[in-house]
Enzyme design. Structure first.
Site, short mmCIF file in Angstrom:
data_model
loop_
_atom_site.label_atom_id
_atom_site.label_comp_id
_atom_site.label_asym_id
_atom_site.label_seq_id
_atom_site.Cartn_x
_atom_site.Cartn_y
_atom_site.Cartn_z
CD GLU A 696 -6.43 -15.04 96.99
OE1 GLU A 696 -5.44 -15.45 97.63
OE2 GLU A 696 -6.34 -14.43 95.92
CD GLU A 797 -8.55 -10.43 92.43
OE1 GLU A 797 -7.52 -11.04 92.06
OE2 GLU A 797 -8.86 -10.29 93.63
#
Length: 919
Positions: A696, A797
């Site tokens: 991220e 994910e």
């Protein structure tokens, strides 16, 4: 059976269905039990139907003097009620018991029932409470059920306890199919004769978990966790009144945030059972709100684990509800539940704690969606051909219609119909004094529930500000704000906003508007559209696209002694496994659930660990390494031939960095980074196929802020040196849906290019896929933009969330079909599949008890659709030709010597594959 919690916080109900209160003797049919008057009036129908009421149907009393129905005698030998003309399963007989029940008391329910009419075998009869709250909401809670027949009386048993008092409490009997008569005798509700603090067994043999839950027996079964506890009535803490019952307990002398009240529940909770928890708490000693938590400590397979059950902000002014659920997968030897959270010196006040097995919720039906005009813009006068008709300013800004030269704007839609001519008319919002001001239109009556709406608009922000500004399409849905898509825009060119939304509850008012730039910055909007998406129409296009991307032509050539005279012989081809990677995240504790492990191994060929490889897990304290969980998970995957992604070496978001790392600076932090790389990658060299190097990076900058711009590329370079076989990934969220200006595909591409220019061997792009209301065109556009890098894209994910499992299945299918059909996507990893083991609620494919829900069935159906099955005959060239998905196959061919079976693999490296089989 279960506690049922009102989501609005107005009611909590503990249901203990089909109970044996250690009272083996059958009570006689009377209006009293142990001297306590029964709750039900006219329980034996000796006074006719008064005060009973039929629910939208007909009812009468059969008796000795009026004549029994078809010779059926009452269970008591005197009277019974017959409920007839039932056109719905919920129709039955009800009685209002509001003024005869109270909170904090356990009530026993029993009734004798049977059925009559056109019915074969047994049908369910249910006892139910209808709870009407002061806020106008109504909740229905099951009390007990029994299978009833025409042949004999069956006893329905159950129990309930109210912890909050609603406006009305109505008990009724219901259940048989429409057209079947319900016959009722001897209905009784009474106090159980036991305090709630005593153990109560449900039909399954599972005891209610908390002993003395409302402190009726003092502090018996409770203790302080590193602090003191005391029971109080009305006079303590400035006349704090208990919310339920007569007592509450305080935890005092707290010197750590984990101090609080606790109870050991070993032997009273079971693994693979879903539990619900409810407690009321407040604090004393601070005027500021602080978090209070319910936590479960379990000792399992040689280690201890803390499970968060519920949390909420508590104050010193009023009671706060804590509600939650949990599921234990692994065997455990000890379990302790406790309440904790506030800083040292703050007392925790607890008004009861209830923990019971959760009831199995009835699956929600598939919603009916009718009269939807797909692709038709809901907005009136969106081209502004009638000036400002239909439009109004949000706030005090000023709207006007402006015109520029007509031109063509590129669209994310690739078909010709989407390349429409833009008229050049747009709406200009000036005199904006707040960010939320802009053009708006009310669309309440045009929206349909459960429909995914696509949002599209072209915007510019300028004249009055410099640089780019956030602009987004919003929906004011009653008092809630819904994001319909956003972009960063300036005044130099037009920018496209793309987004989507879906309404699940009927609103009273919905206003669509455009907002975002700071006050004083003008806003221009052109071609704003909101229209329902026809996902099924796109599925047909995706099936053709999937055929081109995921299949190839195969020629089977036969040779050997049995190959002669094969002309016309029957050939049967069955694909046994698609080679495309479909995976899921797993955790150490849930592979101990045999059902979980079986579903995972059977339906996935890749895995990623949820937390076990993250730095905060492997080194929670500096220098104390713990790879036990990740070692065991990796061994499990290797045993079952499951490929594994490594997630993650580092995490750039500061909140995800453990405290001891956050405390480091300069060379101390750099040394810790180097040690982390060396420790993990040397240990697992060659065993993880992928690594997410620094998670991220579009949303965080912890390491970059402290160690400089090159640290990210350094992590990639060093990781490649230590484990050159692993493909190194970037990984981020909100890249695929147009809802986040921090993580647009363009910014992701810029990040990867910058890393590559710094020598980082980036080998793959991880798109997380935590998505709501997916629209195929938007997903495809994002994947197309990322594909220009020429790197494999993995959905790392994936989860979609919807409370209705049919809508969840629809959304999951949208994303799976879109990703599977895209040439650049190399694999899809789900972020879990089992209820209670999901990052987001209402995203699971398998319910807590192991039932595969509609979302799970849809996933399995797609997996089956993407397997090739072909039958045919050998041609004149002694060959068999077919087109099939990449993966493993078995073939059966009939020869003169009998059936011959062979296996082969179709790979993806060339348009046509010739496979020679020796038979």
């Amino acid at each position: 059976m279960t506690p049922v919690f009102d989501p609005l916080g107005s009611l909590s109900l503990v249901l203990l269905t089909t109970l044996d209160f250690h009272q083996k003797t059958e009570r006689s049919v009377s209006s009293t039990i142990g001297g306590t008057e029964g709750i039900i009036s006219n329980y034996d129908f000796s006074k006719g139907l008064h005060p009973w009421n039929p629910i939208c149907c007909h009812a009468y009393v059969a008796s000795q003097w009026s004549g029994f129905l078809d010779g059926i005698r009452g269970n008591s030998g005197e009277n019974y009620a017959v409920v007839s003309k039932r056109t719905e399963h919920w129709q039955g007989l009800e009685q209002d018991i509001t003024n005869r029940v109270s909170t904090g008391t356990a009530y026993v329910v029993s009734a004798f029932v049977r059925v009559d009419g056109n019915v074969q075998g047994q049908v369910e009869v249910k006892g139910t409470l209808r709870l009407q709250n002061t806020d106008g909401s109504t909740h229905y809670n099951p009390v007990g059920s029994v299978l009833a027949s025409k042949e004999k009386w069956n006893k329905l048993e159950g129990s309930f306890s109210l912890t909050n008092m609603p406006k009305h409490v109505v008990f009724y009997l219901e259940g048989p199919p429409a057209g079947v008569d319900l016959i009722i005798d001897s209905v009784n509700i009474s106090c159980s004769g036991h305090k709630q603090s005593k153990e109560v067994k449900v039909k399954s043999g599972v005891e209610t978990v908390i002993k003395n839950p409302h402190f009726e027996d003092g502090l018996k079964n409770w203790s302080g966790r590193g602090c003191n506890i005391c029971r109080h009535e009305f006079t303590a803490y400035g006349n704090v009144r208990p919310l339920n019952g007569s007592y509450f307990t305080s935890a005092t002398g707290r010197v750590h945030n984990w101090n609080g009240i606790q109870q050991e529940i070993t032997g009273r909770v079971q693994r693979k059972v879903l539990y619900e928890i409810n407690s009321s708490v407040r604090i004393f000693g601070s005027a500021n709100d602080t978090e209070v938590r319910v936590t479960l400590w379990v000792q399992e397979y040689g280690r201890e684990r803390y499970v968060g059950l519920a949390k909420n902000q508590a104050s010193d002014k009023q009671w706060t509800h804590l509600k939650g659920r949990f599921l234990l997968h692994a065997p455990f030897t000890k379990a302790v539940i406790f309440i904790e959270g506030p800083p040292a010196g703050i007392d925790i006040l607890v008004d009861g704690l209830v923990l019971s097995p959760a009831r199995k919720l009835q699956a929600t039906p598939c919603p009916k969606i009718e009269n939807v005009l797909y692709g038709v813009n809901l907005l009136h006068n969106s081209a502004f051909t009638r000036g400002l008709a239909g439009w109004s300013p949000m706030g005090s800004c000023r709207l006007s219609i402006q015109t520029e030269a007509p031109h063509m704007l590129p669209s994310i839609l690739k078909d010709r119909a989407s390349q429409k001519h833009i008229s050049g008319r747009y709406i200009l919002a000036t005199n904006r004094t707040e960010v939320w001001m802009g053009p708006s239109q009310v669309i309440t009556d045009k929206l349909r529930l459960h429909v995914t709406y696509r949002v599209s608009a072209w915007v510019r922000a300028g004249s009055g500000g410099h640089g780019r500004h956030h602009v987004n399409v919003c929906l004011a849905v009653d008092n809630q704000w819904v994001n319909g898509g956003q972009v960063e825009a300036d005044g130099d060119q037009w920018y496209e906003i793309k987004g989507a939304f879906k309404l699940e509850k009927q609103p009273s008012k919905v206003t669509a508007y455009v907002q975002g730039p700071p006050s004083g910055v003008d806003l221009r909007v052109m071609d704003l559209q909101i229209y329902p998406v026809d996902r099924k129409a796109r599925f047909e296009y995706l099936k053709e696209k999937t055929d081109r991307v995921r299949k190839r032509d195969v020629v089977l050539k036969f040779q050997g002694s049995n190959a002669v005279n094969l002309l016309g012989s029957s050939v049967r081809i069955q694909q046994t496994e698609n080679s495309f990677p479909f995976g899921s995240c797993i955790a150490r504790h849930n592979i101990e659930n045999e059902d979980f492990a079986e579903f995972f191994v059977k339906n996935f060929n890749w895995a990623v660990f949820e937390n076990e490889l993250k730095w905060y897990h492997t080194e929670a304290e500096q220098g104390r390494l713990n790879y036990k969980d990740s070692d065991e998970l990796l061994e499990f995957c290797e045993k079952h031939k499951i490929q594994v992604r490594g997630h993650c070496l580092f995490w750039e978001v500061e909140d995800a960095v453990q405290p001891w790392v956050r405390s480091l600076q300069g060379h101390h932090l750099m040394t810790a980074v180097q040690n982390r790389l060396q420790s993990l990658l040397s240990r697992y060299k060659g065993r993880f196929r992928h690594h997410d190097v620094n998670n991220e990076m579009l949303h965080g900058s912890f390491y970059e802020d402290r160690l400089g711009r090159d640290i990210r590329a350094y992590m990639f370079r060093e990781a490649h040196k230590l484990d050159p076989s692993a493909v190194l990934f970037v990984n981020d969220y909100n890249v695929e849906d147009g809802c986040d200006t921090k993580s647009t595909p363009e910014k992701f591409v810029e990040q990867v290019v910058d890393l590559q220019e710094r020598g980082a061997p980036v080998g793959g792009i991880g798109v997380q896929g935590h998505i709501s209301h997916p629209v195929g065109e938007i997903i495809c556009d994002s994947l197309d933009k990322l594909a220009v890098l020429g790197l494999p894209i993995w959905i790392t994910e994936l989860d979609v969330t919807a409370e209705n499992e049919h809508l969840r299945a629809d959304d999951l299918e949208v994303f799976l079909r879109e990703a599977f059909a895209h040439h650049a996507v190399g694999g899809i990893i789900l972020w879990g599949f089992w209820e209670m083991f999901m990052f987001r609620e209402h995203a699971h494919l398998v319910d807590a008890d192991g039932t595969i829900n509609e979302a799970g069935r849809r996933y399995l159906a797609l997996k089956q659709e993407w397997l090739t099955s072909v039958n045919g005959n050998v041609n004149h060239q002694g060959e068999f030709n077919f087109r099939g998905y990449h993966g493993s196959y078995t073939m059966e061919v009939d020869t003169l010597s009998g059936k011959v079976v062979r296996s082969f693999v179709v790979d993806e490296h060339s348009p046509i594959q010739v496979i020679t089989l020796n038979i």
